[in-house]
Design an enzyme around this catalytic site. Structure first.
Site, mmCIF file in Angstrom:
data_model
loop_
_atom_site.group_PDB
_atom_site.id
_atom_site.type_symbol
_atom_site.label_atom_id
_atom_site.label_comp_id
_atom_site.label_asym_id
_atom_site.label_seq_id
_atom_site.Cartn_x
_atom_site.Cartn_y
_atom_site.Cartn_z
ATOM 1 N N MET A 1 -4.203 3.189 -5.175
ATOM 2 C CA MET A 1 -5.542 2.595 -4.651
ATOM 3 C C MET A 1 -6.228 1.689 -5.553
ATOM 4 S SD MET A 1 -6.707 6.044 -2.821
ATOM 5 C CE MET A 1 -6.579 6.916 -4.268
ATOM 6 N N GLN B 1 2.687 0.445 -9.488
ATOM 7 C CA GLN B 1 2.787 -0.255 -8.403
ATOM 8 C C GLN B 1 2.298 -1.690 -8.784
ATOM 9 O OE1 GLN B 1 0.141 -0.721 -4.570
ATOM 10 N NE2 GLN B 1 2.161 0.108 -3.753
ATOM 11 N N CYS C 1 -0.295 -3.861 1.367
ATOM 12 C CA CYS C 1 -1.535 -4.214 1.487
ATOM 13 C C CYS C 1 -1.879 -5.191 2.633
ATOM 14 C CB CYS C 1 -1.925 -4.763 0.045
ATOM 15 S SG CYS C 1 -3.825 -5.420 0.011
ATOM 16 N N LYS D 1 6.561 0.264 -0.920
ATOM 17 C CA LYS D 1 5.764 0.783 0.128
ATOM 18 C C LYS D 1 5.367 -0.107 1.038
ATOM 19 C CE LYS D 1 1.104 3.151 0.403
ATOM 20 N NZ LYS D 1 0.378 2.240 1.346
ATOM 21 N N GLY E 1 -0.484 7.969 6.443
ATOM 22 C CA GLY E 1 -1.231 7.583 7.505
ATOM 23 C C GLY E 1 -1.677 8.832 8.229
ATOM 24 N N ASN E 2 -2.798 9.038 8.579
ATOM 25 C CA ASN E 2 -3.286 10.132 9.454
ATOM 26 C C ASN E 2 -3.441 11.496 8.869
ATOM 27 O OD1 ASN E 2 -2.858 8.211 11.421
ATOM 28 N ND2 ASN E 2 -1.314 9.396 12.543
ATOM 29 N N ALA F 1 -4.429 8.722 0.679
ATOM 30 C CA ALA F 1 -5.402 7.685 0.169
ATOM 31 C C ALA F 1 -6.890 8.177 0.567
ATOM 32 C CB ALA F 1 -5.219 6.489 0.596
ATOM 33 N N GLU F 2 -7.323 7.707 1.455
ATOM 34 C CA GLU F 2 -8.743 8.135 2.050
ATOM 35 C C GLU F 2 -8.979 9.845 2.152
ATOM 36 O OE1 GLU F 2 -10.998 6.189 4.744
ATOM 37 O OE2 GLU F 2 -10.564 4.123 4.052
#
Length: 483
Positions: free
Chosen positions: A24, A79, A108, A147, A209-210, A232-233
């Site tokens: 991130m 990364q 990204c 990624k 994701g999710n 991530a989030e």
């Protein structure tokens, strides 16, 4: 010793990691990685690093990777974003001794990636990607990973993944959204795409994701068959996600601030982390939100964090029995929990039918405008238009800058070496040369220095001669007196 590949690399080097903290930008720095590892993360990525900047800037390398050795921060994957095979590999060679693998960012979706032509905006250029991964796989002593984001079509996504595997990718992280799915348009990530990729390749696959809580991680692994799950989030709002806990926000914030004191990072990173951790509480205490935004020292941030803690503890003390969380939250605002990003329709309902409020437009509209899909202009561009009515914001009409012969940045129009200022300065210093275009006068200053030194010698020589005459004359007189 030959480098490990595929399953052996994941099993031995990455220690069969299932719980992964995503790369991130400005958010997965060392202090945050250490906090996440304390609370269940088994593998971390560095923030996305720009390969070209990493290659040419020693300060950038030191600030982002070389700063301090930290044995507990392993396994670690570095990364890079890049669009040139040689630049990517040269940067990776400088980083490989500090990590367990090098990851190429092909996921990204932000406007900055579009402008820089990297990330998800390379997913159509398969020949270029093959060359980049082939070269990295050949030259590096550590494995190369990727990624990616998915294409709308599952078949095309599968072929994309197989191409990367064939080129030499040893581990693939699949974010189950397309590059158009971002911000309020993010929607739900497709685990169906991820499952199809997992079945089609023989290398390890991580899903992204999710992921908002540990049950999401377990469900994702069960449904897709992936080796690990990346967050991530979800991790930013609850660093104890992989432990399956929802701790008090101030516990995580205080622990993070304690780590920052030992492993400093830019204040902007710290502030951003506290905005995420205290997200729901800052909706309640708006004044403290403003204070957190303005504070300019780590001590100041600690003070705001302490005040937030006291406010929450007062609220808990005054809480009525049976009281439930407000705003539809699953937990009270002082408990770490997911942030569900509102979709575009919800934003429109909140801000008015047009999706705007008092003429203020969101980031999405501004990005569309830059793509040339909107006639609306931001306030800043409206001001520029008033100053210059003939000004155009059409990207196709932007001037094309000639590139620096050394690094690819725009060169100076009058540079004698056809370079940008940074590269020109290095060469002019090395060759003791002038570049009037960049105002560099190493040769002129050197010549002036030599001239000044010569003039000093000329001034000193007569004085020495006179002193010699005086000494000689006194010797004669002395001799005469003796006789």
């Amino acid at each position: 010793m030959p480098k490990l590949r595929g399953e052996a690399f994941w099993r031995e080097t990455l220690r069969s990691a299932h719980y992964v903290v995503a790369p991130m930008v400005d958010q997965s720095e060392l202090a945050w990685r250490l906090l996440s590892r304390r609370h269940g993360a088994q593998l971390c990525y560095t923030p996305m690093l720009h390969a070209q900047v990493f290659l040419r800037d020693a300060n950038y390398r030191r600030e982002n990777l070389y700063g301090e050795a930290c044995p507990e921060d392993r396994p670690l994957i570095v990364q890079f974003c890049a669009n040139d095979p040689e630049v990517f590999v040269q940067a990776a060679l400088l980083a490989q001794d500090y990590c367990d693998a090098i990851d190429l960012n092909l996921g990204c979706p932000q406007m900055i990636a579009k402008r820089g032509h990297y990330g998800a905006f390379l997913q159509e250029e398969w020949d270029l990607l093959q060359r980049m991964i082939l070269l990295a796989n050949e030259k590096l002593s550590v494995p190369i990973t990727c990624k990616i984001r998915v294409f709308p079509e599952i078949d095309r996504t599968v072929k994309y993944a197989q191409m990367l595997e064939k080129a030499g990718c040893q581990l693939l992280t699949v974010h189950g959204r397309t590059k158009e799915q971002k911000g309020p348009l993010a929607g739900v990530a497709s685990w169906e795409h991820i499952q199809a990729v997992r079945k089609a390749v023989s290398i390890p696959v991580f899903a992204n994701g999710n992921i908002q809580c540990l049950s999401d991680v377990e469900e994702c692994i069960r449904k897709t068959g992936v080796h690990g799950v990346m967050s991530a989030e979800g991790n930013l709002h609850n660093p104890a996600l992989f432990e399956g806990r929802n701790p008090l926000v101030w516990e995580m914030a205080e622990e993070y601030l304690e780590i920052v004191q030992k492993h400093p990072c830019p204040l902007s990173y710290v502030r951003a982390h506290l905005f995420k951790l205290w997200h729901h509480t800052l909706q309640v205490y708006q004044q403290l939100r403003e204070e957190l935004a303005k504070v300019k020292t780590l001590e100041g941030i600690v003070d705001v964090n302490r005040e937030l803690k006291l406010r929450c503890q007062e609220e808990i003390a005054n809480q009525k029995e049976g009281e439930k969380p407000k705003e539809g939250l699953p937990f009270f605002h002082w408990i770490c929990q997911p942030y569900i990003r509102p979709g575009p329709k919800e934003r429109c309902r909140k801000n008015g039918a047009s999706g705007t409020e008092k003429g203020v437009r969101g980031k999405r509209a501004l990005e569309e405008e830059e793509d040339g899909n909107s006639e609306l202009l931001s306030k800043n561009k409206q001001k520029k238009k008033l100053r210059n009515p003939n000004k155009s914001f059409d990207p196709s009409l932007k001037p094309k800058y000639a590139k620096c012969d050394q690094c690819g940045n725009p060169k100076g129009n009058k540079c004698v070496f056809n370079m940008c200022r940074g590269c020109c300065k290095k060469r002019a210093f090395k060759e003791t040369a002038d570049c009037p275009g960049h105002g560099l006068l190493f040769k002129t200053k050197y010549e002036k220095s030599l001239s000044w030194q010569n003039s000093q010698r000329i001034i000193q020589t007569p004085e020495i001669s006179r002193r010699g005459d005086d000494i000689g004359g006194s010797a004669v007189l002395q001799e005469a007196g003796d006789s």
